[in-house]
Design a protein around this motif. Structure first.
Motif, short mmCIF file in Angstrom:
data_model
loop_
_atom_site.label_atom_id
_atom_site.label_comp_id
_atom_site.label_asym_id
_atom_site.label_seq_id
_atom_site.Cartn_x
_atom_site.Cartn_y
_atom_site.Cartn_z
N ASP A 283 15.79 -63.74 -3.25
CA ASP A 283 15.05 -62.98 -2.25
C ASP A 283 15.36 -61.49 -2.45
OD1 ASP A 283 17.61 -62.70 -1.28
OD2 ASP A 283 17.23 -63.73 0.63
N ALA A 284 14.85 -60.66 -1.57
CA ALA A 284 15.01 -59.21 -1.77
C ALA A 284 16.48 -58.81 -1.89
CB ALA A 284 14.34 -58.45 -0.62
N ALA A 285 17.35 -59.46 -1.07
CA ALA A 285 18.77 -59.08 -1.06
C ALA A 285 19.46 -59.41 -2.38
CB ALA A 285 19.48 -59.77 0.11
N SER A 286 19.11 -60.55 -2.95
CA SER A 286 19.81 -60.97 -4.19
C SER A 286 19.07 -60.55 -5.46
CB SER A 286 20.01 -62.50 -4.19
OG SER A 286 18.77 -63.16 -4.13
N TRP A 287 17.88 -59.96 -5.32
CA TRP A 287 17.06 -59.60 -6.47
C TRP A 287 17.76 -58.64 -7.45
CZ3 TRP A 287 14.12 -60.52 -10.22
CH2 TRP A 287 13.24 -59.61 -10.80
N TRP B 199 20.00 -72.23 2.01
CA TRP B 199 20.47 -71.34 0.94
C TRP B 199 20.52 -69.88 1.39
CZ3 TRP B 199 16.44 -73.97 -2.73
CH2 TRP B 199 16.93 -75.23 -3.13
N GLY B 200 20.08 -69.65 2.64
CA GLY B 200 20.13 -68.28 3.17
C GLY B 200 19.13 -67.35 2.53
N LEU B 201 18.02 -67.88 2.04
CA LEU B 201 17.01 -67.03 1.41
C LEU B 201 15.96 -66.59 2.44
CD1 LEU B 201 16.45 -68.91 -1.98
CD2 LEU B 201 17.71 -66.78 -1.61
N ASP B 202 15.68 -65.32 2.42
CA ASP B 202 14.70 -64.76 3.36
C ASP B 202 13.33 -64.75 2.69
OD1 ASP B 202 13.46 -63.37 5.42
OD2 ASP B 202 13.95 -61.42 4.52
N MET B 203 12.48 -65.68 3.11
CA MET B 203 11.18 -65.85 2.48
C MET B 203 10.06 -65.37 3.41
SD MET B 203 12.22 -67.17 -0.31
CE MET B 203 12.07 -68.60 -1.35
N GLU B 204 9.22 -64.49 2.90
CA GLU B 204 8.10 -63.97 3.70
C GLU B 204 7.21 -65.10 4.21
OE1 GLU B 204 9.03 -63.02 0.75
OE2 GLU B 204 8.97 -60.85 0.48
N LEU B 205 7.00 -66.12 3.36
CA LEU B 205 6.09 -67.21 3.74
C LEU B 205 6.57 -67.97 4.96
CD1 LEU B 205 5.12 -68.65 0.23
CD2 LEU B 205 3.59 -67.48 1.84
N MET B 206 7.89 -67.90 5.25
CA MET B 206 8.42 -68.61 6.41
C MET B 206 8.25 -67.78 7.68
SD MET B 206 11.74 -70.21 4.51
CE MET B 206 12.60 -70.74 5.98
N ARG B 207 8.07 -66.47 7.49
CA ARG B 207 7.81 -65.62 8.65
C ARG B 207 6.32 -65.52 8.91
NH1 ARG B 207 9.37 -60.89 6.69
NH2 ARG B 207 10.95 -61.35 5.13
N TYR C 75 8.06 -71.44 -4.11
CA TYR C 75 8.97 -71.88 -3.04
C TYR C 75 10.42 -71.54 -3.30
CZ TYR C 75 9.13 -75.66 -6.44
OH TYR C 75 9.25 -76.38 -7.62
N THR C 76 10.76 -70.95 -4.46
CA THR C 76 12.16 -70.56 -4.69
C THR C 76 12.35 -69.05 -4.83
OG1 THR C 76 11.93 -70.82 -7.08
CG2 THR C 76 12.79 -72.73 -5.85
N LEU C 77 11.25 -68.32 -4.71
CA LEU C 77 11.33 -66.86 -4.81
C LEU C 77 10.61 -66.25 -3.62
CD1 LEU C 77 10.35 -66.41 -8.58
CD2 LEU C 77 12.65 -66.36 -7.61
N SER C 78 11.16 -65.17 -3.08
CA SER C 78 10.43 -64.48 -2.04
C SER C 78 9.20 -63.83 -2.68
CB SER C 78 11.31 -63.43 -1.37
OG SER C 78 11.46 -62.31 -2.22
N SER C 79 8.21 -63.54 -1.85
CA SER C 79 6.96 -62.97 -2.38
C SER C 79 7.24 -61.67 -3.13
CB SER C 79 5.97 -62.70 -1.24
OG SER C 79 5.79 -63.87 -0.48
#
Ligand SMILES: [Zn+2]
Length: 424
Positions: A154-158, A235-243, A186-190
């Motif tokens: 996600d953005a934080a770990s990119w 996994w603590g991933l912040d995904m735009e699709l979930m918001r 589904y494994t990468l933020s947008s």
């Protein structure tokens, strides 16, 4: 007869030569001139200088092109079992990867390369995060592209992922073409998916994501819910699709991130509508079909008949040994044939279409014009198969070719041989 090159060459002869893109040649000959093909035609019409000859007692064609593999996972063959659940299966990878010792990756990838050569494949779109896998494929001299994968970001770990990506991309050092594989929606933020696309385009590298594979993916993209939403939360991933749910198909979503184009080929393409297929055609994006893997993981069958009828460009991949019992590309064609017929595709021309998908189709997926065909100037990549030679060679190859490879030639050099003699 075109002029014949002067340097030392080998004339490969076979009862039937299948050049792909041209009619089969009875008692054919393929002149290999260094690493390239110098001449193709009826062997008796070759009137160049005396050269070494090699006789193949079978059908001779261009080496096959596997358009989707993960050779680094060859050692995960114990994960293969019929009828496992896709989500349960994929969720095992992070732990297994973490517990795999460094030297095991090279060994695993080399075993994959050996299996490709044993079954007639000489060009591969290989997805990996391991430098050792890129090196193994480069050492064997296989054609194709190694796609360095970005997964679980996600953005934080990119920034960390990006640094690793750039370091791994530099592994081949010109010995092997590299590309970028943003793993899946589904494994990468947008944002990360989009940045992978932008990074590849900046560096003129090809792209190869997994798209439209499972119903879990369809749900995650459309609604931001389901098993992958829960996994990403864990996994603590912040995904735009979930918001903000995408309310569209995986193909539409990836297109929205500029992730389709003639420089991209996608793996799977199972869960696609007519609109999605039209979008893939408009963008010039090839689909690598992996039907055996889809069947293993309960993902359903790709719409083979529709792709064929509507004129989509397709290629064939095996996926990894973690979801298929072999890396034999011709075993894929048998299942694709069955699926196509079951979906109402006409039998006439079907075998030829499938063999073309497994050769030139794969080449096109990777933007290559000099593999998948036997024509002067192409790479001297050959594969011979012990199949019946009295009927249609495409039918023979699809029906009987799996497990019947006699030998392969990679860039003019014999990589494997069983039962063929060197004459001359
Ligand atoms: Zn895959």
């Amino acid at each position: 007869v075109p002029p014949v090159p002067r340097q030392a060459s080998v004339l490969h002869r076979a009862p039937v030569v299948l050049p792909i893109g041209a009619e089969p040649i009875r008692d054919g000959g393929v002149l290999v001139d260094g690493q390239r093909i110098g001449w193709v035609g009826p062997a008796a019409r070759y009137d160049g200088p005396t050269v070494a000859t090699q006789d193949w007692p079978g059908l001779l064609l261009p080496g096959l092109v596997n358009a989707h593999a993960h050779l680094q996972y060859t050692a995960y063959a114990d994960m293969y079992a019929p009828d496992v659940d896709f989500f349960a299966w994929i969720a095992r990878f992070p732990v297994r990867n973490r517990d795999t010792p460094e030297p095991a990756w090279a060994e695993s990838a080399r075993a994959g390369v050996a299996e490709l050569l044993r079954t007639g494949t000489t060009c591969v779109a290989d997805i990996t995060v391991q430098r050792a896998a890129i090196e193994a494929v480069a050492d064997a001299g296989l054609a194709g592209v190694s796609y360095v994968e970005v997964v679980g970001a996600d953005a934080a770990s990119w920034p960390d992922h990006r640094a690793r990506l750039l370091a791994t991309l530099s592994t081949a050092d010109g010995r092997r073409a590299v590309g970028v594989s943003p793993h899946a929606p589904y494994t990468l933020s947008s944002q990360v998916f989009g940045d992978c696309v932008a990074l590849a385009r900046e560096r003129r590298l090809r792209l190869h994501p997994h798209v439209a594979e499972s119903s879990y993916e369809t749900e995650f993209v459309a609604a931001g819910t389901g098993a992958f939403a829960e996994a990403n939360r864990r996994w603590g991933l912040d995904m735009e699709l979930m918001r903000k749910p995408g309310r569209q198909s995986p193909v539409g979503y990836v297109d929205g991130l500029a992730g389709l184009g003639p420089d991209v080929h996608v793996a799977h393409g199972v869960r696609v509508s007519a609109v999605d297929r039209a979008r893939l055609r408009e963008r010039g994006t090839v689909v690598a079909l992996c039907a055996r893997s889809n069947a293993t993981l309960g993902c359903g069958a790709p719409p083979v008949a529709a792709y064929r009828a509507e004129g989509n460009a397709v290629a064939v991949g095996t996926d990894s040994r973690a979801s298929v019992p072999s890396l034999d590309l011709l075993a894929e064609l048998g299942l694709l044939r069955e699926i196509a017929l079951g979906q109402g595709s006409p039998e006439a021309g079907l075998d030829r279409w499938l063999v073309e998908a497994a050769t030139v189709g794969g080449a096109r997926a990777m933007g290559l014009t000099d593999v998948g065909v036997l024509t002067p100037g192409a790479r001297a990549d050959l594969a011979a198969f012990d199949v019946p030679l009295d009927g249609d060679p495409y039918v023979a190859l699809v029906r009987y070719g799996a497990g019947r490879c006699l030998g392969t030639v990679v860039a003019g050099r014999q990589a494997r041989q069983a039962g063929a003699g060197m004459g001359g």
